[in-house]
Scaffold this active site. Structure first.
Site, PDB file in Angstrom:
ATOM      1  N   LYS A  74      12.382-118.652  60.201  1.00 24.82           N
ATOM      2  CA  LYS A  74      11.321-117.909  59.499  1.00 24.82           C
ATOM      3  C   LYS A  74       9.959-118.556  59.693  1.00 24.82           C
ATOM      4  O   LYS A  74       8.942-117.855  59.736  1.00 24.82           O
ATOM      5  CB  LYS A  74      11.656-117.769  58.010  1.00 24.82           C
ATOM      6  N   LYS A 125      14.531-107.029  57.270  1.00 24.60           N
ATOM      7  CA  LYS A 125      13.440-106.208  56.709  1.00 24.60           C
ATOM      8  C   LYS A 125      12.103-106.584  57.314  1.00 24.60           C
ATOM      9  O   LYS A 125      11.214-105.757  57.430  1.00 24.60           O
ATOM     10  CB  LYS A 125      13.310-106.460  55.200  1.00 24.60           C
ATOM     11  N   LYS A 155      19.357-110.906  63.983  1.00 28.19           N
ATOM     12  CA  LYS A 155      19.944-110.149  62.869  1.00 28.19           C
ATOM     13  C   LYS A 155      19.014-109.023  62.430  1.00 28.19           C
ATOM     14  O   LYS A 155      17.797-109.134  62.561  1.00 28.19           O
ATOM     15  CB  LYS A 155      20.323-111.098  61.729  1.00 28.19           C
TER      16      LYS A 155
HETATM   17  N1  AQP Z   1      21.668-108.317  59.056  1.00 32.46           N
HETATM   18  C1  AQP Z   1      22.429-108.598  58.017  1.00 32.46           C
HETATM   19  N2  AQP Z   1      23.781-108.411  58.081  1.00 32.46           N
HETATM   20  C2  AQP Z   1      24.583-108.682  57.018  1.00 32.46           C
HETATM   21  N3  AQP Z   1      24.104-109.144  55.834  1.00 32.46           N
HETATM   22  C3  AQP Z   1      22.771-109.310  55.725  1.00 32.46           C
HETATM   23  N4  AQP Z   1      21.986-109.731  54.721  1.00 32.46           N
HETATM   24  C4  AQP Z   1      20.690-109.728  55.120  1.00 32.46           C
HETATM   25  N5  AQP Z   1      20.595-109.328  56.377  1.00 32.46           N
HETATM   26  C5  AQP Z   1      21.874-109.048  56.796  1.00 32.46           C
HETATM   27  C6  AQP Z   1      22.495-110.102  53.406  1.00 32.46           C
HETATM   28  O1  AQP Z   1      21.802-109.313  52.448  1.00 32.46           O
HETATM   29  C7  AQP Z   1      21.620-110.094  51.264  1.00 32.46           C
HETATM   30  C8  AQP Z   1      20.197-110.000  50.842  1.00 32.46           C
HETATM   31  O2  AQP Z   1      19.361-110.586  51.828  1.00 32.46           O
HETATM   32  P1  AQP Z   1      17.868-110.924  51.438  1.00 32.46           P
HETATM   33  O3  AQP Z   1      17.137-109.684  51.189  1.00 32.46           O
HETATM   34  O4  AQP Z   1      17.849-111.842  50.309  1.00 32.46           O
HETATM   35  O5  AQP Z   1      17.213-111.698  52.586  1.00 32.46           O
HETATM   36  P2  AQP Z   1      17.496-111.928  54.074  1.00 32.46           P
HETATM   37  O6  AQP Z   1      18.861-112.448  54.299  1.00 32.46           O
HETATM   38  O7  AQP Z   1      16.444-112.823  54.566  1.00 32.46           O
HETATM   39  O8  AQP Z   1      17.395-110.441  54.615  1.00 32.46           O
HETATM   40  P3  AQP Z   1      16.316-109.856  55.525  1.00 32.46           P
HETATM   41  O9  AQP Z   1      16.537-108.410  55.608  1.00 32.46           O
HETATM   42  O10 AQP Z   1      16.311-110.605  56.799  1.00 32.46           O
HETATM   43  O11 AQP Z   1      14.996-110.067  54.705  1.00 32.46           O
HETATM   44  P4  AQP Z   1      13.622-110.686  55.157  1.00 32.46           P
HETATM   45  O12 AQP Z   1      13.284-110.005  56.434  1.00 32.46           O
HETATM   46  O13 AQP Z   1      12.679-110.354  54.037  1.00 32.46           O
HETATM   47  O14 AQP Z   1      13.850-112.132  55.319  1.00 32.46           O
HETATM   48  C9  AQP Z   1      22.080-111.509  51.561  1.00 32.46           C
HETATM   49  O15 AQP Z   1      23.383-111.691  51.042  1.00 32.46           O
HETATM   50  C10 AQP Z   1      22.121-111.544  53.051  1.00 32.46           C
HETATM   51  O16 AQP Z   1      23.096-112.451  53.536  1.00 32.46           O
END
Ligand code: AQP
Length: 335
Positions: free
Chosen positions: A114, A201, A198
């Protein structure tokens, strides 16, 4: 201490996508249905480790609340709230900042990903995020944490923090050592544009993900344009090695169809991606269309969504505050 207490969080940083849904929220609903005690948190303090426009943070918090409810979480059965409204999270996080070691934080791959190349400009909050995540979980003495594969390392750190605290302060078993629940076929859904990254968002291209609120035409377009390769679909899982985009689409299909990857390969082996993409689009539309409609309907009543969060945070405080007080006693803080 509760026998089995589930805790998990989602960042209100934007629309939830298919990865959040298959990797996390669908599992949350299953656990709620198994009658476990479930606490689900919108982790707004984690969200601000990267810049969030205040107006967007508010809207996204309400939208994720609507998404939780639309997916089947029930405010009477599970505790649903936003993190900033329960002060125990930040106070315990400070204590854990003093328990965790710099060397542990330096190993966290999510920070490296990140922060990217410009690490010096990353917020301090992004760096010590895992200590706050440990506080989120341990403030409730949670025993199980359903997460996607990407959170495995942070959960291991939570376990290390619990063990070190219990050991340093000679408080055996005060913090339970929580178990991850990383279940389902799609624990790591990948970007539709690059199967090595992955689905996320914060990825700039909206074409890389399926948002739960996408209209059906857009879902069809994103799947149609999803990256694939020039080979036919193989018979065996082993032949998907080095074919991340093919593996990703097949895994998403398997998860939505409640089939294993082997069963899915049997259906599509020998064909090109056209058939898979058509059938996957149909499955996605069947699952997401009603969800998207329900999210939009719930968003029309923001007073209700705010009430759900307020009542949820009151219930969360009843559990977390005494645990924080006991933590202060163990450390020797005078009250
Ligand atoms: N691509 C993914 N596949 C499976 N599980 C996922 N999770 C996130 N992306 C995937 C799971 O969703 C939960 C919430 O995630 P989060 O919103 O707290 O943050 P993150 O993991 O950092 O997700 P993003 O979408 O990548 O958000 P941003 O872009 O804001 O950092 C967690 O249980 C995560 O494992």
């Amino acid at each position: 201490m509760a026998e089995n207490r589930i805790f998990s969080g989602v960042q209100p940083t934007g629309n939830l996508h298919l990865g959040n849904y298959l990797g996390a929220v669908k599992r949350f609903v299953e656990l709620q249905e198994k009658k476990a005690e479930c606490i689900y948190c919108l982790v707004d303090l984690h969200a601000i480790t990267n810049w969030q426009e205040p107006k967007d943070l508010t809207e996204n918090t309400l939208e994720v609340t609507a998404t939780f409810l639309a997916c089947g979480l029930k405010e009477k059965t599970s505790i649903i709230f936003n993190q900033s409204q329960v002060k125990a999270h930040s106070e315990l996080a400070w204590i854990f900042n003093c328990v965790a070691r710099l060397g542990w934080m330096n190993r966290m791959t999510q920070f490296k990903e990140k922060a990217g190349k410009n690490r010096e400009a990353a917020s301090l909050g992004l760096y010590c995020y895992p200590a706050l995540m440990a506080a989120d979980i341990l403030a409730y003495h949670a025993t199980h944490v359903p997460v996607g594969e990407d959170q495995k390392q942070h959960l291991e750190l939570t376990r290390d923090i619990a063990l070190k605290f219990n050991n340093d302060f000679q408080a055996p078993d005060f913090f339970p050592v929580p178990e991850p629940i990383i279940e389902g076929t799609a624990t790591r859904v990948m970007s539709l544009r690059d199967g090595t990254k992955k689905m996320s968002k914060s990825e700039t291209s909206d074409m890389s993900r399926i948002n739960l609120t996408d209209e059906i035409d857009l879902i069809a377009k994103k799947i149609q344009k999803a990256k694939t390769d020039a080979f036919e679909i193989p018979e065996k899982k082993e032949d998907l090695i080095n074919r991340p985009e093919a593996e990703n689409l097949l895994t998403i299909y398997a998860s939505l169809a409640n089939k294993s990857l082997d069963e899915t390969l049997k259906i599509f082996c020998g064909s090109d991606f056209k058939k898979l993409k058509t059938e996957l689009t149909d499955l996605l539309i069947d699952e997401l269309k009603p969800l998207g409609q329900e999210i939009k309907k719930l968003l029309e009543d923001s007073a209700y969504l705010r009430k759900v969060l307020k009542e949820g945070s009151e219930k969360a405080r009843v559990i977390a505050d005494p645990i924080l007080e006991e933590t202060f006693d163990i450390i020797g803080m005078v009250k």
